[in-house]
Design a protein around this motif. Structure first.
Motif, PDB file in Angstrom:
ATOM      1  N   THR A   1       0.776  -1.156   0.015  1.00  0.00           N
ATOM      2  CA  THR A   1       0.135   0.068  -0.126  1.00  0.00           C
ATOM      3  C   THR A   1       0.702   1.204   0.320  1.00  0.00           C
ATOM      4  O   THR A   1       0.879   2.020  -1.152  1.00  0.00           O
ATOM      5  CB  THR A   1      -0.731   0.298   1.356  1.00  0.00           C
ATOM      6  N   LEU A   2       1.521   1.070   0.749  1.00  0.00           N
ATOM      7  CA  LEU A   2       2.911   2.114   1.113  1.00  0.00           C
ATOM      8  C   LEU A   2       3.816   2.414  -0.627  1.00  0.00           C
ATOM      9  O   LEU A   2       4.385   3.907  -0.574  1.00  0.00           O
ATOM     10  CB  LEU A   2       3.889   2.703   1.960  1.00  0.00           C
ATOM     11  N   ALA A   3       3.608   1.712  -0.891  1.00  0.00           N
ATOM     12  CA  ALA A   3       4.380   1.500  -2.262  1.00  0.00           C
ATOM     13  C   ALA A   3       3.212   2.015  -3.140  1.00  0.00           C
ATOM     14  O   ALA A   3       4.171   3.024  -4.272  1.00  0.00           O
ATOM     15  CB  ALA A   3       5.206  -0.288  -3.067  1.00  0.00           C
ATOM     16  N   TRP A   4       2.721   2.062  -3.728  1.00  0.00           N
ATOM     17  CA  TRP A   4       1.139   2.860  -4.569  1.00  0.00           C
ATOM     18  C   TRP A   4       1.280   4.440  -4.092  1.00  0.00           C
ATOM     19  O   TRP A   4       1.470   4.605  -5.138  1.00  0.00           O
ATOM     20  CB  TRP A   4      -0.069   1.181  -4.913  1.00  0.00           C
ATOM     21  N   ARG A   5       1.231   4.213  -3.011  1.00  0.00           N
ATOM     22  CA  ARG A   5       1.098   5.466  -2.535  1.00  0.00           C
ATOM     23  C   ARG A   5       1.930   6.586  -2.888  1.00  0.00           C
ATOM     24  O   ARG A   5       2.037   7.720  -3.422  1.00  0.00           O
ATOM     25  CB  ARG A   5       0.939   5.707  -0.812  1.00  0.00           C
ATOM     26  N   ILE A   6       3.521   5.853  -3.475  1.00  0.00           N
ATOM     27  CA  ILE A   6       4.152   6.926  -2.786  1.00  0.00           C
ATOM     28  C   ILE A   6       4.218   7.059  -4.754  1.00  0.00           C
ATOM     29  O   ILE A   6       4.772   7.688  -5.076  1.00  0.00           O
ATOM     30  CB  ILE A   6       5.590   5.977  -2.760  1.00  0.00           C
ATOM     31  N   ALA A   7       4.091   5.008  -5.625  1.00  0.00           N
ATOM     32  CA  ALA A   7       4.195   5.547  -6.879  1.00  0.00           C
ATOM     33  C   ALA A   7       2.946   6.881  -7.397  1.00  0.00           C
ATOM     34  O   ALA A   7       3.766   7.985  -8.097  1.00  0.00           O
ATOM     35  CB  ALA A   7       3.534   4.592  -7.617  1.00  0.00           C
ATOM     36  N   ARG A   8       1.849   6.700  -6.909  1.00  0.00           N
ATOM     37  CA  ARG A   8       0.923   7.825  -7.723  1.00  0.00           C
ATOM     38  C   ARG A   8       1.507   9.387  -7.399  1.00  0.00           C
ATOM     39  O   ARG A   8       1.118  10.144  -7.841  1.00  0.00           O
ATOM     40  CB  ARG A   8      -0.593   7.199  -6.589  1.00  0.00           C
ATOM     41  N   PHE A   9       1.733   9.267  -5.867  1.00  0.00           N
ATOM     42  CA  PHE A   9       2.613  10.631  -5.686  1.00  0.00           C
ATOM     43  C   PHE A   9       3.835  11.055  -5.797  1.00  0.00           C
ATOM     44  O   PHE A   9       3.283  12.821  -6.983  1.00  0.00           O
ATOM     45  CB  PHE A   9       3.014  10.266  -3.924  1.00  0.00           C
ATOM     46  N   LEU A  10       4.786  10.685  -6.889  1.00  0.00           N
ATOM     47  CA  LEU A  10       5.844  10.553  -7.825  1.00  0.00           C
ATOM     48  C   LEU A  10       4.992  11.033  -8.901  1.00  0.00           C
ATOM     49  O   LEU A  10       5.545  12.445  -9.330  1.00  0.00           O
ATOM     50  CB  LEU A  10       6.490   8.988  -7.374  1.00  0.00           C
ATOM     51  N   LEU A  11       4.275  10.401  -9.474  1.00  0.00           N
ATOM     52  CA  LEU A  11       3.819  11.058 -10.913  1.00  0.00           C
ATOM     53  C   LEU A  11       3.600  11.719 -10.652  1.00  0.00           C
ATOM     54  O   LEU A  11       3.122  12.031 -12.250  1.00  0.00           O
ATOM     55  CB  LEU A  11       2.935   9.274 -11.170  1.00  0.00           C
ATOM     56  N   ALA A  12       2.167  12.136 -10.026  1.00  0.00           N
ATOM     57  CA  ALA A  12       1.391  12.901  -9.662  1.00  0.00           C
ATOM     58  C   ALA A  12       2.028  14.681  -9.894  1.00  0.00           C
ATOM     59  O   ALA A  12       1.418  15.783  -9.436  1.00  0.00           O
ATOM     60  CB  ALA A  12       0.421  12.842  -8.476  1.00  0.00           C
ATOM     61  N   GLN A  13       3.043  14.926  -8.934  1.00  0.00           N
ATOM     62  CA  GLN A  13       4.265  15.746  -8.686  1.00  0.00           C
ATOM     63  C   GLN A  13       4.331  16.835  -9.777  1.00  0.00           C
ATOM     64  O   GLN A  13       4.914  17.320 -10.382  1.00  0.00           O
ATOM     65  CB  GLN A  13       5.359  15.180  -7.920  1.00  0.00           C
ATOM     66  N   GLU A  14       4.751  16.185 -11.858  1.00  0.00           N
ATOM     67  CA  GLU A  14       5.078  16.606 -12.565  1.00  0.00           C
ATOM     68  C   GLU A  14       4.279  18.249 -12.487  1.00  0.00           C
ATOM     69  O   GLU A  14       2.733  18.179 -12.794  1.00  0.00           O
ATOM     70  CB  GLU A  14       4.374  16.081 -13.653  1.00  0.00           C
ATOM     71  N   GLY A  15       5.367  19.008 -11.983  1.00  0.00           N
ATOM     72  CA  GLY A  15       4.179  20.925 -12.799  1.00  0.00           C
ATOM     73  C   GLY A  15       3.763  20.812 -11.261  1.00  0.00           C
ATOM     74  O   GLY A  15       2.959  21.840 -11.248  1.00  0.00           O
ATOM     75  N   GLY A  16       3.599  20.296 -10.193  1.00  0.00           N
ATOM     76  CA  GLY A  16       3.256  21.245  -9.069  1.00  0.00           C
ATOM     77  C   GLY A  16       3.436  21.977  -8.585  1.00  0.00           C
ATOM     78  O   GLY A  16       4.734  22.793  -8.673  1.00  0.00           O
ATOM     79  N   MET A  17       2.774  23.102  -7.762  1.00  0.00           N
ATOM     80  CA  MET A  17       3.671  24.398  -7.410  1.00  0.00           C
ATOM     81  C   MET A  17       3.629  24.707  -6.183  1.00  0.00           C
ATOM     82  O   MET A  17       4.700  25.492  -6.264  1.00  0.00           O
ATOM     83  CB  MET A  17       2.590  25.571  -7.774  1.00  0.00           C
ATOM     84  N   PHE A  18       3.164  23.983  -5.917  1.00  0.00           N
ATOM     85  CA  PHE A  18       3.008  24.034  -4.290  1.00  0.00           C
ATOM     86  C   PHE A  18       3.653  22.900  -3.555  1.00  0.00           C
ATOM     87  O   PHE A  18       3.724  21.582  -4.213  1.00  0.00           O
ATOM     88  CB  PHE A  18       1.881  24.074  -3.223  1.00  0.00           C
ATOM     89  N   PRO A  19       4.707  22.943  -2.327  1.00  0.00           N
ATOM     90  CA  PRO A  19       5.452  21.308  -2.235  1.00  0.00           C
ATOM     91  C   PRO A  19       4.554  20.819  -1.087  1.00  0.00           C
ATOM     92  O   PRO A  19       3.789  20.800  -0.461  1.00  0.00           O
ATOM     93  CB  PRO A  19       6.518  22.129  -1.217  1.00  0.00           C
ATOM     94  N   PRO A  20       4.496  19.219  -1.557  1.00  0.00           N
ATOM     95  CA  PRO A  20       3.168  18.787  -0.236  1.00  0.00           C
ATOM     96  C   PRO A  20       3.414  18.233   0.145  1.00  0.00           C
ATOM     97  O   PRO A  20       4.524  18.320   0.728  1.00  0.00           O
ATOM     98  CB  PRO A  20       2.392  17.850  -1.673  1.00  0.00           C
ATOM     99  N   ASP A  21       1.857  18.269   1.764  1.00  0.00           N
ATOM    100  CA  ASP A  21       2.369  17.977   3.240  1.00  0.00           C
ATOM    101  C   ASP A  21       2.037  16.508   2.912  1.00  0.00           C
ATOM    102  O   ASP A  21       1.780  15.970   4.709  1.00  0.00           O
ATOM    103  CB  ASP A  21       1.852  19.086   3.662  1.00  0.00           C
ATOM    104  N   SER A  22       1.965  15.654   1.765  1.00  0.00           N
ATOM    105  CA  SER A  22       1.542  14.042   2.270  1.00  0.00           C
ATOM    106  C   SER A  22       1.241  13.318   1.036  1.00  0.00           C
ATOM    107  O   SER A  22       1.251  14.010  -0.207  1.00  0.00           O
ATOM    108  CB  SER A  22       0.141  14.285   2.699  1.00  0.00           C
ATOM    109  N   LEU A  23       1.448  12.383   1.323  1.00  0.00           N
ATOM    110  CA  LEU A  23       1.793  11.052   0.220  1.00  0.00           C
ATOM    111  C   LEU A  23       0.212  11.382  -0.842  1.00  0.00           C
ATOM    112  O   LEU A  23      -0.463  10.271  -1.889  1.00  0.00           O
ATOM    113  CB  LEU A  23       1.924   9.847   0.186  1.00  0.00           C
ATOM    114  N   GLU A  24      -1.050  11.979   0.036  1.00  0.00           N
ATOM    115  CA  GLU A  24      -2.233  11.589  -0.496  1.00  0.00           C
ATOM    116  C   GLU A  24      -2.327  12.059  -1.900  1.00  0.00           C
ATOM    117  O   GLU A  24      -1.949  13.507  -2.288  1.00  0.00           O
ATOM    118  CB  GLU A  24      -3.106  12.188   0.142  1.00  0.00           C
ATOM    119  N   VAL A  25      -2.987  11.972  -3.117  1.00  0.00           N
ATOM    120  CA  VAL A  25      -3.570  11.881  -3.981  1.00  0.00           C
ATOM    121  C   VAL A  25      -4.527  11.543  -4.608  1.00  0.00           C
ATOM    122  O   VAL A  25      -5.654  11.094  -4.134  1.00  0.00           O
ATOM    123  CB  VAL A  25      -2.781  11.303  -5.278  1.00  0.00           C
ATOM    124  N   GLU A  26      -5.719  12.365  -4.662  1.00  0.00           N
ATOM    125  CA  GLU A  26      -7.063  12.709  -4.870  1.00  0.00           C
ATOM    126  C   GLU A  26      -7.232  11.608  -6.331  1.00  0.00           C
ATOM    127  O   GLU A  26      -6.641  10.604  -6.885  1.00  0.00           O
ATOM    128  CB  GLU A  26      -7.701  14.057  -5.513  1.00  0.00           C
TER     129      GLU A  26
END
Length: 369
Positions: A59-84
């Motif tokens: 579950t953590l591995a998939w959370r990290i994968a979603r997080f990393l791949l969703a960060q492209e072009g993000g404006m603000f530093p995220p405060d959690s690994l959560e991805v909608e």
């Protein structure tokens, strides 16, 4: 020949797949460690997520994968690994259609009739080719290896080469239940995130999320070793009922109720009952381990079945008794593995285990009187 639909090797029967599990309970420290590495620019190319089976590593591995791949072009530093859940990356990952993610796990065997016993080297080569072909797109790419313990020797060596010379922009996430089985050089080239067994409250939350009906979270946490996966298996196979029956049976020692013993032995026999047989053997092992621990420490663990505390206090009152139970645990574990390997009758094997427990209880009753 009809096409065979194979089960997913990284899914626990009766529970959602880790990629569909939205919340990770009980591992805030590991998530914070990864986020800190991300924010400080120390994101390692290889991450090794370790801990007991079923505690949330995948579950953590998939959370990290979603997080990393969703960060492209993000404006603000995220405060959690959560991805909608409605994020395009999250939707693609849920459908296993994310082009920047590679999942390395056991595939079909040579005939396609069943899952392979390990992750073969040709599967690792597919991952290497994926990195080469996807490099032209630029951006970050992620691979999940679940579980790295299942790599065949040639596959492990091929993965090691990727870790030694990682392609640019690639993050490799390895899930490992037994990191001691991995090549030391693989471990040394990864940063480790170690997950521990879940506490009863976190276990209950995780099981509710998995859709399981939880009546006794303490018993599930105790018998499941803090593993959600093991707790789901216990629920699927009536493990709590079987453990209560086992406690009731040993409550008759040192004058064993042979009728109850036979009923327990027969519960693990018959076609289709292989999983229940394995569970009963495992429950016997856990009860003996709890008896040994109680006598050694002089303290009782939280009760996993009604009457268990009285049983442990009566049968393992001293370190001497604890040693006898610990030795029996090792002996019976070896006998069970050996008996299964040579296809001994399951009922006879279980009955033999119970009789050995009865014999030990009688010996302790005489010598400790």
């Amino acid at each position: 020949m009809a096409e065979v639909t194979l089960p997913e090797p990284d899914r626990v029967e009766g529970a959602p797949h880790p990629r569909d599990t939205r919340i990770l309970f009980g591992h805030d420290r590991a998530e914070a460690a990864f986020l800190d590495a991300f924010h400080t620019g120390r994101l390692h190319h290889g991450w090794l997520i370790t801990g007991p089976r079923g505690v949330g590593k995948a579950t953590l591995a998939w959370r990290i994968a979603r997080f990393l791949l969703a960060q492209e072009g993000g404006m603000f530093p995220p405060d959690s690994l959560e991805v909608e859940a409605d994020h395009p990356v999250a939707r693609r990952i849920a459908a296993l259609s994310e082009p920047r993610l590679f999942l390395l796990r056991r595939g079909a065997n040579a005939t396609g009739s069943a899952l392979s016993a390990d992750i073969r080297v040709d599967e690792v080569r597919k991952m290497k080719s994926f990195f080469t072909l996807s490099a032209a797109d630029g951006g970050r790419r992620v691979a999940i290896v679940d579980a790295a313990d299942e790599l065949a020797p040639a596959g492990a060596n091929a993965l090691l080469k990727l870790l030694e010379e990682p392609p640019p922009g690639v993050t490799l996430i390895l899930v490992s239940h037994q990191p001691s089985r991995l090549l030391p050089t693989i471990r040394s080239r990864c940063r480790e995130l170690r997950l521990s067994a879940l506490e009863p409250a976190a276990m209950q939350d995780a099981l509710v999320q998995a859709g399981a009906a939880v009546e006794d979270p303490v018993a599930l946490a105790e018998l499941g070793g803090g593993s959600v996966g093991e707790a789901v298996r216990l629920l699927n196979l009536d493990g709590l009922v079987l453990y209560r029956q086992l406690v009731d049976l040993l409550g008759t020692l040192p004058r064993l109720d042979r009728g109850r013993a036979l009923a327990l032995a027969e519960a693990g026999t018959g076609r289709g009952n292989e999983a229940r047989f394995d569970l009963i053997v495992g429950l016997i092992d856990r009860l003996l381990a709890r008896m040994a621990r109680a006598g050694t420490l002089g303290a009782l663990p939280p009760e996993a079945a009604k009457g268990e505390s009285d049983l442990l206090e009566r049968l393992s009152p001293t370190p001497r008794a604890a040693l006898a139970w610990a030795e029996l645990q090792q002996t019976l574990g070896h006998r069970a593995r050996q008996g299964k390997a040579v296809n001994l009758d399951p009922a006879a094997l279980l009955m033999d285990m119970v009789l050995k427990i009865d014999e030990t209880a009688a010996t302790l009753a005489r010598t400790c009187a």
